[in-house]
Design an enzyme around this catalytic site. Sequence first.
Site, PDB file in Angstrom:
ATOM      1  N   LEU A 336       0.818  -1.209   0.000  1.00  0.00           N
ATOM      2  CA  LEU A 336       0.000   0.000   0.000  1.00  0.00           C
ATOM      3  C   LEU A 336       0.849   1.255   0.000  1.00  0.00           C
ATOM      4  O   LEU A 336       0.413   2.321  -0.436  1.00  0.00           O
ATOM      5  CB  LEU A 336      -0.904   0.019   1.242  1.00  0.00           C
ATOM      6  CG  LEU A 336      -1.893  -1.124   1.373  1.00  0.00           C
ATOM      7  CD1 LEU A 336      -2.480  -1.178   2.774  1.00  0.00           C
ATOM      8  CD2 LEU A 336      -3.022  -0.952   0.354  1.00  0.00           C
ATOM      9  N   GLY A 337       2.053   1.141   0.523  1.00  0.00           N
ATOM     10  CA  GLY A 337       2.930   2.312   0.575  1.00  0.00           C
ATOM     11  C   GLY A 337       4.206   1.937   1.291  1.00  0.00           C
ATOM     12  O   GLY A 337       4.384   0.787   1.703  1.00  0.00           O
ATOM     13  N   ASN A 340      10.429   4.931   5.872  1.00  0.00           N
ATOM     14  CA  ASN A 340      11.814   4.550   6.163  1.00  0.00           C
ATOM     15  C   ASN A 340      11.930   3.301   7.051  1.00  0.00           C
ATOM     16  O   ASN A 340      12.962   2.666   7.111  1.00  0.00           O
ATOM     17  CB  ASN A 340      12.604   5.718   6.785  1.00  0.00           C
ATOM     18  CG  ASN A 340      11.837   6.357   7.912  1.00  0.00           C
ATOM     19  OD1 ASN A 340      10.707   5.940   8.205  1.00  0.00           O
ATOM     20  ND2 ASN A 340      12.435   7.349   8.541  1.00  0.00           N
ATOM     21  N   PHE A 341      10.820   2.894   7.667  1.00  0.00           N
ATOM     22  CA  PHE A 341      10.797   1.691   8.520  1.00  0.00           C
ATOM     23  C   PHE A 341      10.653   0.432   7.673  1.00  0.00           C
ATOM     24  O   PHE A 341      10.970  -0.661   8.100  1.00  0.00           O
ATOM     25  CB  PHE A 341       9.574   1.783   9.448  1.00  0.00           C
ATOM     26  CG  PHE A 341       8.344   2.033   8.643  1.00  0.00           C
ATOM     27  CD1 PHE A 341       7.673   0.972   8.079  1.00  0.00           C
ATOM     28  CD2 PHE A 341       7.938   3.330   8.343  1.00  0.00           C
ATOM     29  CE1 PHE A 341       6.583   1.205   7.261  1.00  0.00           C
ATOM     30  CE2 PHE A 341       6.854   3.549   7.531  1.00  0.00           C
ATOM     31  CZ  PHE A 341       6.174   2.489   6.988  1.00  0.00           C
ATOM     32  N   VAL A 344       4.130  -0.862   3.922  1.00  0.00           N
ATOM     33  CA  VAL A 344       2.799  -1.140   4.460  1.00  0.00           C
ATOM     34  C   VAL A 344       2.103  -2.076   3.475  1.00  0.00           C
ATOM     35  O   VAL A 344       2.019  -1.774   2.283  1.00  0.00           O
ATOM     36  CB  VAL A 344       1.985   0.163   4.639  1.00  0.00           C
ATOM     37  CG1 VAL A 344       0.580  -0.146   5.142  1.00  0.00           C
ATOM     38  CG2 VAL A 344       2.688   1.110   5.606  1.00  0.00           C
ATOM     39  N   LYS A 361       1.975  -2.530   8.789  1.00  0.00           N
ATOM     40  CA  LYS A 361       3.272  -1.866   8.651  1.00  0.00           C
ATOM     41  C   LYS A 361       4.328  -2.893   9.022  1.00  0.00           C
ATOM     42  O   LYS A 361       4.359  -3.384  10.158  1.00  0.00           O
ATOM     43  CB  LYS A 361       3.318  -0.696   9.629  1.00  0.00           C
ATOM     44  CG  LYS A 361       4.144   0.456   9.167  1.00  0.00           C
ATOM     45  CD  LYS A 361       4.024   1.625  10.117  1.00  0.00           C
ATOM     46  CE  LYS A 361       3.698   2.880   9.361  1.00  0.00           C
ATOM     47  NZ  LYS A 361       3.949   4.098  10.126  1.00  0.00           N
ATOM     48  N   ASP A 453       3.060  15.656  12.668  1.00  0.00           N
ATOM     49  CA  ASP A 453       3.277  15.386  11.244  1.00  0.00           C
ATOM     50  C   ASP A 453       1.944  15.415  10.492  1.00  0.00           C
ATOM     51  O   ASP A 453       1.703  14.599   9.601  1.00  0.00           O
ATOM     52  CB  ASP A 453       3.967  14.033  11.066  1.00  0.00           C
ATOM     53  CG  ASP A 453       4.650  13.899   9.708  1.00  0.00           C
ATOM     54  OD1 ASP A 453       4.648  14.895   8.943  1.00  0.00           O
ATOM     55  OD2 ASP A 453       5.152  12.802   9.399  1.00  0.00           O
TER      56      ASP A 453
HETATM   57  P1  AMP Z   1       3.198   5.873   6.821  1.00  0.00           P
HETATM   58  O1  AMP Z   1       4.642   5.687   6.959  1.00  0.00           O
HETATM   59  O2  AMP Z   1       2.452   5.527   8.083  1.00  0.00           O
HETATM   60  O3  AMP Z   1       2.869   7.254   6.360  1.00  0.00           O
HETATM   61  O4  AMP Z   1       2.666   4.862   5.675  1.00  0.00           O
HETATM   62  C1  AMP Z   1       3.166   4.914   4.349  1.00  0.00           C
HETATM   63  C2  AMP Z   1       2.061   4.699   3.337  1.00  0.00           C
HETATM   64  O5  AMP Z   1       1.408   3.450   3.565  1.00  0.00           O
HETATM   65  C3  AMP Z   1       0.940   5.740   3.412  1.00  0.00           C
HETATM   66  O6  AMP Z   1       1.232   6.875   2.674  1.00  0.00           O
HETATM   67  C4  AMP Z   1      -0.223   4.973   2.808  1.00  0.00           C
HETATM   68  O7  AMP Z   1      -0.175   4.987   1.406  1.00  0.00           O
HETATM   69  C5  AMP Z   1       0.029   3.539   3.282  1.00  0.00           C
HETATM   70  N1  AMP Z   1      -0.717   3.289   4.518  1.00  0.00           N
HETATM   71  C6  AMP Z   1      -0.288   3.482   5.781  1.00  0.00           C
HETATM   72  N2  AMP Z   1      -1.234   3.159   6.665  1.00  0.00           N
HETATM   73  C7  AMP Z   1      -2.305   2.741   5.962  1.00  0.00           C
HETATM   74  C8  AMP Z   1      -3.626   2.287   6.307  1.00  0.00           C
HETATM   75  N3  AMP Z   1      -4.009   2.193   7.582  1.00  0.00           N
HETATM   76  N4  AMP Z   1      -4.475   1.969   5.318  1.00  0.00           N
HETATM   77  C9  AMP Z   1      -4.099   2.065   4.027  1.00  0.00           C
HETATM   78  N5  AMP Z   1      -2.877   2.493   3.632  1.00  0.00           N
HETATM   79  C10 AMP Z   1      -1.974   2.814   4.583  1.00  0.00           C
END
Ligand code: AMP
Length: 609
Positions: A336-337, A340-341, A344, A361, A453
Amino acid sequence: MSVDPAVELPFFYGSISRSDAEQHLKLAGMADGLFLLRQCLRSLGGYVLSVVWNLEFHHYTIEKQLNGTFCIPGGKPHCGPAELCEFYNKDPDGLVCTLRKPCLRPPEMQIKTGVFDKMRENMLREYVKQTWNLEGEEIENAIISQAPQLEKLIATTAHEKMPWYHGQINRLEGERRLYCGAQPDGKFLVRDKNEQGSFALSLVYGKTVYHYQVIQDKSGKLSVPEGTKFDTIWQLVEYLKMKPDGLVTSLGEACVNSAAAEKTPSLPRTRGEVRGNGYTPPPRAFPGPSVASASVPVDRDVLPMDCAGFNPYHNPNDIKRFNIEREKLLMDEVELGSGNFGCVKKGVLKMESGHVDVAVKVLKSENEKGVREEMMREAEIMHQLDNPFIVRMLGLCNAENLMLVMEMAAAGPLNKFLTSNKDTVTMENIVNLMHQVSMGMKYLEEKNFVHRDLAARNVLLVTKQFAKISDFGLSKALGADDNYYKARTAGKWPLKWYAPECINYHKFSSKSDVWSFGVTMWEAFSYGGKPYKKMKGPEVMRFIENNNRMDCPAACPERMYTVMKECWTFSHEERPDFKKVEESMRSYHYSISAKAKTDETAAAANPTN
Ligand code: AMP
């Protein structure tokens, strides 16, 4: 909580009596053309304009027409009370004089809520409770975020959920039901009179059943013979509980429709069964929501409460667990995305109430110093939060990798969504979403958490109409006595979203989140535009310090730009808090929804327009 379009007006007093209105006008000096607006105690949605002329009082009723317009009988229709007063400020058009000077409400004086406001709020509450099986805070969240949409639903369908509504039964069957069990005076039921949607009211008095036809006038308003008219059967019933209005007695105990009583619990049950359980919503122009209820009518938008993520903890066995067993988690390869960790990924969590789509994640490498602790800290924060407008953590799973399991927000980040759906997302839609974000942020402020953030990339969408705040990687819980967090060193910071005190003094508070909310609003109203164009962080700082602010995005309503600029107040002490920001967002959201409703009904009444 009110959707009354007059709440915005400083000369609106709410539900005060004629003599109170005259008292206010006296105190304000009795100048010719001095006026105030109050709620009409008789007609729902109507007002009274009280005006002074020649040291005398004149009171004009303003009626709310079926098509949503407002007019003084015999006068021109106007789309709202504000527009009506503006008109009579220029042209007396039959009034004793023009409206010259508003009699302003003293600053400490609240608008007086009327019996109808309370009734409407009770109706909304009951409807939300029955339809979505929500409790406590969740009811309030649902109502505050969706009041205009809920009012629309209530006007048309709420009676179907009421215990006193028996559907299509005849007079004899009505009597049989009323004579079952105790027969106190006032025991009543409402039934359909015929297939054209008219109703009959059957009522016990002195052990006898009386039947009344509910009359519908040409404009669709309902009343008992010679009685006060209402837009809906719901309102009529509530009114008749207070006053007989021509009946032998006022309404008392409802004769409960046992079929309805059996039907009601089936609503939440259906939700539970369907939630994340393989139910596929109809294809839409954007990624489909995990819709909780199969019973969303096709002719209305999916509301946040229809989605599994509004309150995933209906089943007491589903309460969030910190540790998730690996075999309960099915992982998908779909990414999904990333951050740096690690990345997802999409997944499915097996819960007692069914399978739920989740976002997971996944920590990429355990070796990288600090990343694991960072993720644990994020989980620790998320674990303490529970609000429909914040992505919930469902638990942590420590297996081949450390995995943080969250609710799924399938439509993805707000900025990307808006960039690619420019043509189908309306301004009202964005206002609704940003109001939800302000509700989530108000919740964080109340719980003494700072996000640090907040940005459109970190607002995720469940559906086009349902937003959730995510990414708590930088967030902090403040101590009970602290109102800010002081960072020892600067890190990889999103400077364009940061308030001056964050950059200059490393001080983070809910007020600095308010600044970021302003930037997030700017991104949203520019459909995913990049803030401060090509400027670099230090340039942006100089720009702000020189008292510059970003311009109003092209299609952004003036009132929303005003909120943004308030969020960008240099001094954090003078900057509004989220309590205030949410109020501003709410009042604008409600006002445009009320106006949209007016436009819609006016168009329906006059199709040539
Ligand atoms: P983050 O580092 O938490 O910003 O997550 C990175 C990317 O993962 C986000 O920009 C989303 O595209 C995707 N993502 C994170 N959390 C979710 C979620 N709960 N549902 C759907 N996509 C997610």
